[in-house]
Design a protein around this motif. Structure first.
Motif, PDB file in Angstrom:
ATOM      1  N   ALA A   4      39.556  43.331  42.009  1.00  0.00           N
ATOM      2  CA  ALA A   4      40.459  43.138  43.148  1.00  0.00           C
ATOM      3  C   ALA A   4      41.490  42.072  42.808  1.00  0.00           C
ATOM      4  CB  ALA A   4      39.665  42.737  44.388  1.00  0.00           C
ATOM      5  N   LEU A   5      42.773  42.452  42.860  1.00  0.00           N
ATOM      6  CA  LEU A   5      43.872  41.570  42.461  1.00  0.00           C
ATOM      7  C   LEU A   5      44.933  41.498  43.540  1.00  0.00           C
ATOM      8  CD1 LEU A   5      44.345  43.126  38.917  1.00  0.00           C
ATOM      9  CD2 LEU A   5      43.125  41.008  39.435  1.00  0.00           C
ATOM     10  N   THR A   6      45.707  40.410  43.509  1.00  0.00           N
ATOM     11  CA  THR A   6      46.908  40.319  44.333  1.00  0.00           C
ATOM     12  C   THR A   6      48.041  40.985  43.557  1.00  0.00           C
ATOM     13  OG1 THR A   6      47.673  38.240  43.405  1.00  0.00           O
ATOM     14  CG2 THR A   6      46.148  38.089  45.264  1.00  0.00           C
ATOM     15  N   PHE A  64      43.682  47.954  53.725  1.00  0.00           N
ATOM     16  CA  PHE A  64      44.553  47.121  52.906  1.00  0.00           C
ATOM     17  C   PHE A  64      45.933  47.759  52.755  1.00  0.00           C
ATOM     18  CE2 PHE A  64      40.200  46.604  51.245  1.00  0.00           C
ATOM     19  CZ  PHE A  64      40.027  45.239  51.450  1.00  0.00           C
ATOM     20  N   GLN A  65      46.934  46.904  52.505  1.00  0.00           N
ATOM     21  CA  GLN A  65      48.284  47.377  52.174  1.00  0.00           C
ATOM     22  C   GLN A  65      48.333  47.491  50.651  1.00  0.00           C
ATOM     23  OE1 GLN A  65      51.180  44.722  53.876  1.00  0.00           O
ATOM     24  NE2 GLN A  65      50.282  44.882  55.908  1.00  0.00           N
ATOM     25  N   LEU A  66      47.875  48.602  50.144  1.00  0.00           N
ATOM     26  CA  LEU A  66      47.684  48.764  48.709  1.00  0.00           C
ATOM     27  C   LEU A  66      48.988  48.929  47.962  1.00  0.00           C
ATOM     28  CD1 LEU A  66      44.732  51.298  48.792  1.00  0.00           C
ATOM     29  CD2 LEU A  66      44.624  48.828  48.535  1.00  0.00           C
ATOM     30  N   SER A  67      49.087  48.212  46.837  1.00  0.00           N
ATOM     31  CA  SER A  67      50.200  48.480  45.931  1.00  0.00           C
ATOM     32  C   SER A  67      49.689  49.268  44.729  1.00  0.00           C
ATOM     33  CB  SER A  67      50.904  47.191  45.499  1.00  0.00           C
ATOM     34  OG  SER A  67      50.005  46.274  44.959  1.00  0.00           O
ATOM     35  N   GLN A  68      48.367  49.199  44.480  1.00  0.00           N
ATOM     36  CA  GLN A  68      47.740  50.008  43.439  1.00  0.00           C
ATOM     37  C   GLN A  68      46.294  50.269  43.825  1.00  0.00           C
ATOM     38  OE1 GLN A  68      47.985  48.502  39.398  1.00  0.00           O
ATOM     39  NE2 GLN A  68      49.948  47.536  39.823  1.00  0.00           N
ATOM     40  N   PHE A 118      36.821  57.418  50.160  1.00  0.00           N
ATOM     41  CA  PHE A 118      36.911  55.990  49.853  1.00  0.00           C
ATOM     42  C   PHE A 118      38.368  55.536  49.913  1.00  0.00           C
ATOM     43  CE2 PHE A 118      33.208  56.653  46.617  1.00  0.00           C
ATOM     44  CZ  PHE A 118      32.331  56.924  47.654  1.00  0.00           C
ATOM     45  N   GLU A 119      39.245  56.350  49.345  1.00  0.00           N
ATOM     46  CA  GLU A 119      40.672  56.016  49.332  1.00  0.00           C
ATOM     47  C   GLU A 119      41.221  55.914  50.751  1.00  0.00           C
ATOM     48  OE1 GLU A 119      44.938  57.651  47.640  1.00  0.00           O
ATOM     49  OE2 GLU A 119      43.080  58.435  46.760  1.00  0.00           O
ATOM     50  N   ILE A 120      40.840  56.818  51.618  1.00  0.00           N
ATOM     51  CA  ILE A 120      41.297  56.768  53.020  1.00  0.00           C
ATOM     52  C   ILE A 120      40.862  55.452  53.663  1.00  0.00           C
ATOM     53  CG2 ILE A 120      40.923  57.777  55.312  1.00  0.00           C
ATOM     54  CD1 ILE A 120      40.803  60.542  53.824  1.00  0.00           C
ATOM     55  N   ALA A 129      46.171  44.365  46.326  1.00  0.00           N
ATOM     56  CA  ALA A 129      46.614  44.257  47.717  1.00  0.00           C
ATOM     57  C   ALA A 129      46.961  42.803  48.043  1.00  0.00           C
ATOM     58  CB  ALA A 129      45.521  44.751  48.657  1.00  0.00           C
ATOM     59  N   PRO A 130      47.973  42.600  48.881  1.00  0.00           N
ATOM     60  CA  PRO A 130      48.364  41.242  49.240  1.00  0.00           C
ATOM     61  C   PRO A 130      47.310  40.513  50.069  1.00  0.00           C
ATOM     62  CG  PRO A 130      49.607  42.839  50.530  1.00  0.00           C
ATOM     63  CD  PRO A 130      48.834  43.606  49.500  1.00  0.00           C
ATOM     64  N   GLU A 131      46.419  41.238  50.707  1.00  0.00           N
ATOM     65  CA  GLU A 131      45.373  40.604  51.524  1.00  0.00           C
ATOM     66  C   GLU A 131      44.427  39.734  50.692  1.00  0.00           C
ATOM     67  OE1 GLU A 131      46.606  44.290  53.771  1.00  0.00           O
ATOM     68  OE2 GLU A 131      46.228  43.806  51.681  1.00  0.00           O
ATOM     69  N   PHE A 132      44.411  39.920  49.380  1.00  0.00           N
ATOM     70  CA  PHE A 132      43.533  39.128  48.514  1.00  0.00           C
ATOM     71  C   PHE A 132      44.117  37.766  48.174  1.00  0.00           C
ATOM     72  CE2 PHE A 132      42.238  43.527  46.976  1.00  0.00           C
ATOM     73  CZ  PHE A 132      41.174  43.606  47.867  1.00  0.00           C
ATOM     74  N   ASP A 133      45.369  37.530  48.515  1.00  0.00           N
ATOM     75  CA  ASP A 133      46.020  36.257  48.197  1.00  0.00           C
ATOM     76  C   ASP A 133      45.250  35.112  48.844  1.00  0.00           C
ATOM     77  OD1 ASP A 133      48.025  34.714  46.957  1.00  0.00           O
ATOM     78  OD2 ASP A 133      49.122  34.568  48.848  1.00  0.00           O
TER      79      ASP A 133
END
Length: 92
Positions: free
Chosen positions: A86-88, A19-23, A11-13, A52-56
């Motif tokens: 899911a958060l920005t 996404f460009q994950l920060s967490q 799942f992590e892969i 992830a910034p994609e959620f913005d």
């Protein structure tokens, strides 16, 4: 390593490629649902906290759809149920 720990790695892969994950935190909550009809099929119950910034600019529904799309190949055999937070980065 348990089968669900192996699943979490997969799942992590998939989430890291989408996404460009920060967490990212993925928890196996299958033990809380032992005896549940979905547990009998072999699919696990998981909780995901993803930043992830994609959620913005996306609604919660669109964020959840994006996470489901990234993990689509795992439904219904590896994932029976998924709880998503899911958060920005600015919301985290």
């Amino acid at each position: 390593m348990s089968i669900n720990q192996e699943r979490i790695k997969l799942f992590e892969i998939d989430l890291r490629s989408a996404f460009q994950l920060s967490q990212l935190a993925i928890e196996d909550e299958s033990h809380l649902h032992a005896g549940h009809a979905g547990a009998a099929s072999g699919g696990g119950h998981f909780k995901v906290r993803i930043v992830a910034p994609e959620f913005d600019g996306l609604s919660q529904v669109k964020r959840h759809r994006a996470v489901y799309a990234a993990l689509n190949r795992h439904f219904p055999h590896e994932i029976h149920a998924l709880s998503i937070n899911a958060l920005t980065p600015s919301e985290a």
